[in-house]
Enzyme design. Structure first.
Site, short mmCIF file in Angstrom:
data_model
loop_
_atom_site.label_atom_id
_atom_site.label_comp_id
_atom_site.label_asym_id
_atom_site.label_seq_id
_atom_site.Cartn_x
_atom_site.Cartn_y
_atom_site.Cartn_z
N PHE A 1 -9.68 8.16 8.65
CA PHE A 1 -9.60 8.68 7.42
C PHE A 1 -10.62 8.37 6.27
O PHE A 1 -11.65 7.79 6.60
CB PHE A 1 -8.02 8.09 6.72
N ASP B 1 -7.65 -4.16 -0.49
CA ASP B 1 -8.55 -3.14 -1.28
C ASP B 1 -9.96 -3.04 -0.81
O ASP B 1 -10.39 -3.91 -0.52
CB ASP B 1 -8.70 -3.74 -2.71
N THR C 1 0.67 -1.26 0.10
CA THR C 1 -0.09 0.05 0.06
C THR C 1 0.80 1.11 -0.03
O THR C 1 2.20 1.25 0.26
CB THR C 1 -0.93 0.11 1.15
N LYS D 1 -12.50 1.66 16.37
CA LYS D 1 -12.75 1.66 15.10
C LYS D 1 -12.11 0.06 14.42
O LYS D 1 -12.71 -0.67 13.82
CB LYS D 1 -12.01 2.79 14.12
N ASN E 1 -1.04 3.86 1.28
CA ASN E 1 -1.83 4.61 2.19
C ASN E 1 -1.16 4.43 3.69
O ASN E 1 -1.45 3.31 4.12
CB ASN E 1 -3.12 4.15 2.02
N LYS F 1 -3.85 3.31 6.41
CA LYS F 1 -3.72 2.06 6.43
C LYS F 1 -2.65 1.12 7.22
O LYS F 1 -2.96 0.26 7.78
CB LYS F 1 -3.98 1.16 4.87
N ASP G 1 -14.58 8.10 6.99
CA ASP G 1 -15.06 7.70 8.25
C ASP G 1 -16.12 9.18 8.71
O ASP G 1 -16.88 8.76 9.48
CB ASP G 1 -14.07 7.72 9.24
P1 ITT Z 1 -3.78 1.70 -1.55
O1 ITT Z 1 -4.34 1.22 -2.97
O2 ITT Z 1 -2.38 2.03 -1.93
O3 ITT Z 1 -3.95 0.23 -0.56
P2 ITT Z 1 -5.91 3.49 -1.39
O4 ITT Z 1 -6.29 4.63 -0.47
O5 ITT Z 1 -5.87 3.69 -2.86
O6 ITT Z 1 -4.67 2.67 -1.08
P3 ITT Z 1 -8.05 1.57 -1.85
O7 ITT Z 1 -7.79 1.41 -3.46
O8 ITT Z 1 -8.54 0.40 -1.18
O9 ITT Z 1 -6.97 2.44 -0.96
O10 ITT Z 1 -9.29 2.52 -1.65
C1 ITT Z 1 -10.14 2.59 -0.82
C2 ITT Z 1 -11.00 3.85 -0.63
O11 ITT Z 1 -11.80 3.71 0.61
C3 ITT Z 1 -10.15 5.16 -0.51
O12 ITT Z 1 -11.08 6.20 -0.94
C4 ITT Z 1 -10.37 5.10 1.16
O13 ITT Z 1 -10.25 6.58 1.42
C5 ITT Z 1 -11.38 4.80 1.57
N1 ITT Z 1 -11.15 3.78 2.80
C6 ITT Z 1 -10.77 2.53 2.75
N2 ITT Z 1 -10.64 2.26 4.00
C7 ITT Z 1 -11.32 3.17 4.71
C8 ITT Z 1 -11.50 3.36 6.14
O14 ITT Z 1 -11.28 2.30 7.02
N3 ITT Z 1 -12.15 4.47 6.58
C9 ITT Z 1 -12.65 5.16 5.60
N4 ITT Z 1 -12.38 5.33 4.17
C10 ITT Z 1 -11.73 4.36 3.87
#
Ligand code: ITT
Length: 217
Positions: free
Chosen positions: A156, A76, A15, A195, A17, A20, A159
């Site tokens: 984030f 994901d 990731t 959470k 992010n 995460k 949320d």
């Molecule tokens: P990576 O692919 O690098 O892991 P990303 O942010 O692009 O990071 P995703 O493709 O899984 O991650 O996209 C997930 C979306 O859902 C992204 O907009 C996040 O902000 C949101 N999201 C994921 N988990 C969340 C959480 O625990 N709380 C709030 N929003 C979340």
């Protein structure tokens, strides 16, 4: 190969992010040492070109395994809104992308649901773990609904507008118990530990940890 050093399992989290990463470290605890692709000279965005969370999760994990050659996992995640037939789903991260009417994803979702009474939704995570080149997937869900406005500053992403159906209450014996979220608290109002206890990510990663524990017995 599963590497144990002083009972710590080393895994690369596929990731970019950092929210995460922080949550996964808290969820998995001191028995895991997490690194990210940027630590190995791969700061680039990992491609996500699939049409499902499963496909993108697998794509991210395989990309990192092929690039770095270490045991790894990817997450994901998506928000599935019932009144939108499961959208934004796999497109959750890019929901408002290219739409100049909205400053961000939350803004767009609140607009699209304006006047909608059925606001049921769930977060869904698909984790793909690759050990010795073999992938296995784990699912995690958090049921709830979309609020009417942003509340709270924790967590984030979505949320501040996600209202979990149940929230954890800390018990005197140190455990958590789940109660209905009658106050309509947003996920962003919960402490990190609360959470992580109810989240899609917490649920999927705890199942992954249980699976890994079976491999080393
Ligand atoms: P990576 O692919 O690098 O892991 P990303 O942010 O692009 O990071 P995703 O493709 O899984 O991650 O996209 C997930 C979306 O859902 C992204 O907009 C996040 O902000 C949101 N999201 C994921 N988990 C969340 C959480 O625990 N709380 C709030 N929003 C979340």
């Amino acid at each position: 190969m599963i590497i144990w050093y002083l009972c710590v399992m080393k895994l690369v989290f596929a990731t970019a992010n950092l929210h995460k990463v922080k949550e996964a470290s808290q969820i998995l605890g001191p028995g895991f040492e997490l690194s990210i692709p940027a630590d190995y000279g791969h700061p680039e965005d990992i491609p996500e070109t699939g049409n499902t969370l499963e496909a993108n999760s697998l794509q991210k994990a395989k990309y990192v395994y092929d690039a770095i050659g270490m045991d790894c996992f990817a997450d994901d995640s998506g928000l599935e809104v019932d009144a939108l037939d499961g959208a934004p789903g796999v497109y959750t991260a890019r929901y408002a992308y290219g739409d100049i009417r909205f400053k961000d994803n939350l803004d767009k979702l609140l607009y699209v649901l304006d006047g909608q009474t059925d606001r049921r939704a769930r977060f869904h995570t698909v984790v793909t773990l690759i050990i010795d080149g073999k992938p296995i997937q784990f699912q995690g869900y958090c049921e709830g609904s979309i609020g009417l406005k942003r509340i709270g500053t924790g967590g984030f992403g979505y949320d501040p507008i996600f209202i979990p159906a149940e929230i954890p209450v800390f018990q005197a014996d140190g455990s958590w118990s789940l109660v209905p979220n009658t106050d309509g608290l947003a996920m962003a109002q919960l402490p990190d530990g609360a959470k992580n206890y109810i989240s899609h990510r917490g649920r999927s990663l705890r199942i992954m940890a249980e699976y890994l524990a079976t491999l080393v017995k």
